[in-house]
Design an enzyme around this catalytic site. Structure first.
Site, mmCIF file in Angstrom:
data_model
loop_
_atom_site.group_PDB
_atom_site.id
_atom_site.type_symbol
_atom_site.label_atom_id
_atom_site.label_comp_id
_atom_site.label_asym_id
_atom_site.label_seq_id
_atom_site.Cartn_x
_atom_site.Cartn_y
_atom_site.Cartn_z
ATOM 1 N N HIS A 40 0.832 -1.207 0.000
ATOM 2 C CA HIS A 40 0.000 0.000 0.000
ATOM 3 C C HIS A 40 0.867 1.257 0.000
ATOM 4 O O HIS A 40 1.664 1.472 0.901
ATOM 5 C CB HIS A 40 -0.874 -0.029 1.263
ATOM 6 C CG HIS A 40 -1.941 0.994 1.309
ATOM 7 N ND1 HIS A 40 -2.195 1.747 2.440
ATOM 8 C CD2 HIS A 40 -2.851 1.386 0.388
ATOM 9 C CE1 HIS A 40 -3.210 2.538 2.219
ATOM 10 N NE2 HIS A 40 -3.627 2.353 0.975
ATOM 11 N N GLU A 69 0.579 -0.549 -4.860
ATOM 12 C CA GLU A 69 -0.603 0.297 -5.024
ATOM 13 C C GLU A 69 -0.160 1.725 -4.788
ATOM 14 O O GLU A 69 0.618 1.995 -3.867
ATOM 15 C CB GLU A 69 -1.696 -0.104 -4.028
ATOM 16 C CG GLU A 69 -2.992 0.687 -4.123
ATOM 17 C CD GLU A 69 -3.003 1.968 -3.289
ATOM 18 O OE1 GLU A 69 -3.940 2.766 -3.457
ATOM 19 O OE2 GLU A 69 -2.078 2.171 -2.473
ATOM 20 N N ASP A 71 -1.239 6.264 -5.592
ATOM 21 C CA ASP A 71 -2.299 7.250 -5.810
ATOM 22 C C ASP A 71 -1.813 8.351 -6.741
ATOM 23 O O ASP A 71 -0.748 8.936 -6.503
ATOM 24 C CB ASP A 71 -2.710 7.888 -4.479
ATOM 25 C CG ASP A 71 -2.981 6.845 -3.404
ATOM 26 O OD1 ASP A 71 -4.090 6.308 -3.402
ATOM 27 O OD2 ASP A 71 -2.083 6.572 -2.579
ATOM 28 N N HIS A 84 -1.345 10.732 -1.724
ATOM 29 C CA HIS A 84 -2.646 10.210 -1.319
ATOM 30 C C HIS A 84 -3.632 11.282 -0.869
ATOM 31 O O HIS A 84 -4.758 11.350 -1.355
ATOM 32 C CB HIS A 84 -2.484 9.183 -0.198
ATOM 33 C CG HIS A 84 -3.802 8.666 0.307
ATOM 34 N ND1 HIS A 84 -4.471 9.235 1.369
ATOM 35 C CD2 HIS A 84 -4.580 7.643 -0.127
ATOM 36 C CE1 HIS A 84 -5.603 8.599 1.579
ATOM 37 N NE2 HIS A 84 -5.701 7.625 0.688
#
Length: 273
Positions: A40, A69, A71, A84
């Site tokens: 993450h 992952e 953003d 994020h």
């Protein structure tokens, strides 16, 4: 009485139709995503030299063989960056919105107490370089449709495996219409306590009732919401890929693997005994 029964059947049909995701495709790609845990925001540690969504955290994930992952959002001057939050408050101790700052203004700050700065998305892609599977979240801040369009334009020559997801159904629908070949996902959570959102919208989003419009290949769901009735109904009635976020320890990981195909983790090493 018969009319009431027919009406209830009709409502159930509409409910199930509205939440139906797309049938599974590209199984060979999914096997590769399912073969690794997904880090993450990179394999980060905000207390050390590799804060979340930093080049150092992404390099660390690649070196450890974890998927990633991340953003993506866009600065005021149209640069794609990996970050994020809507504001810089938590990571950079500045209360302004990222979308209100130029890229150069963002470079005035470091992430947490490290020497890392908010990275350009193109630099992140160079670090990952197709070595591990990638989940790209398009943030809803600013013009999310322009963000997803520019993101995929940047990735036209990218050779690695990737899928694209968003909380914003408009982004998922844009992918369906404009880039149907790309695996797309709908991020979901419990919206019941969400501020600034009316009751109807909360129910629609929490219960996946725009899936008929977006036809996501997968749903990425909050681990703490896995027992929601709507999610159980969808799992019982349809075959689709299920991604879970965010797993915080080995116990949660073991539990998540009973239901979900792909697990996104942070704050621990999922390979540790």
């Amino acid at each position: 009485m018969i009319y009431v029964f027919v009406f209830l059947i009709f409502l159930i049909f509409i409910y199930l139709f509205s939440m139906k995701p797309r049938s599974i495709r590209y199984p060979e790609i999914w096997k590769k995503f399912e073969s690794v845990e997904i880090a993450h925001r990179g394999y980060f540690d905000n207390r050390k030299a590799y804060p979340e969504n930093s080049l150092a955290a992404f390099q660390r994930a690649v070196e450890n063989g974890f998927g990633i992952e991340l953003d993506v959002q866009m600065t005021k001057d149209g640069k794609l960056v990996v970050f994020h939050d809507g504001t810089l408050t938590r990571m950079c101790k500045d209360e302004r919105m990222l979308i209100d700052l130029t890229y150069e203004e963002c470079q005035q700050f470091t992430l947490k107490k490290s020497n890392q700065k908010i990275p350009l998305y193109e630099d992140v892609l160079k670090v990952i370089d197709g070595k591990v599977p990638l989940i790209v979240e398009i943030k809803h801040e600013g013009n999310s449709l322009l963000t997803v369009e520019k993101t995929l334009e940047m990735m036209k020559d990218y050779k690695g495996l990737y899928v694209v997801e968003s909380f914003d159904p408009k982004v998922v629908h844009w992918l369906k219409v404009n880039r149907p070949e790309i695996i797309r996902g709908q991020l979901a959570e419990d919206y019941s306590e969400k501020q600034g959102m009316n009751w109807f919208t909360k129910r629609i989003l929490t219960n996946f009732m725009l899936n008929w419009w977006t036809k996501p290949d997968f749903v990425a769901f909050d681990f703490h919401c896995r027992h929601f009735t709507c999610f159980k109904h969808m799992c019982s009635c349809f075959r689709f890929k299920k991604v879970v976020w965010t797993i915080k320890d080995a116990v949660q990981l073991e539990e998540a693997k009973k239901t979900f195909d792909v697990c996104i983790f942070d704050s621990f090493d999922p390979r540790a005994d």
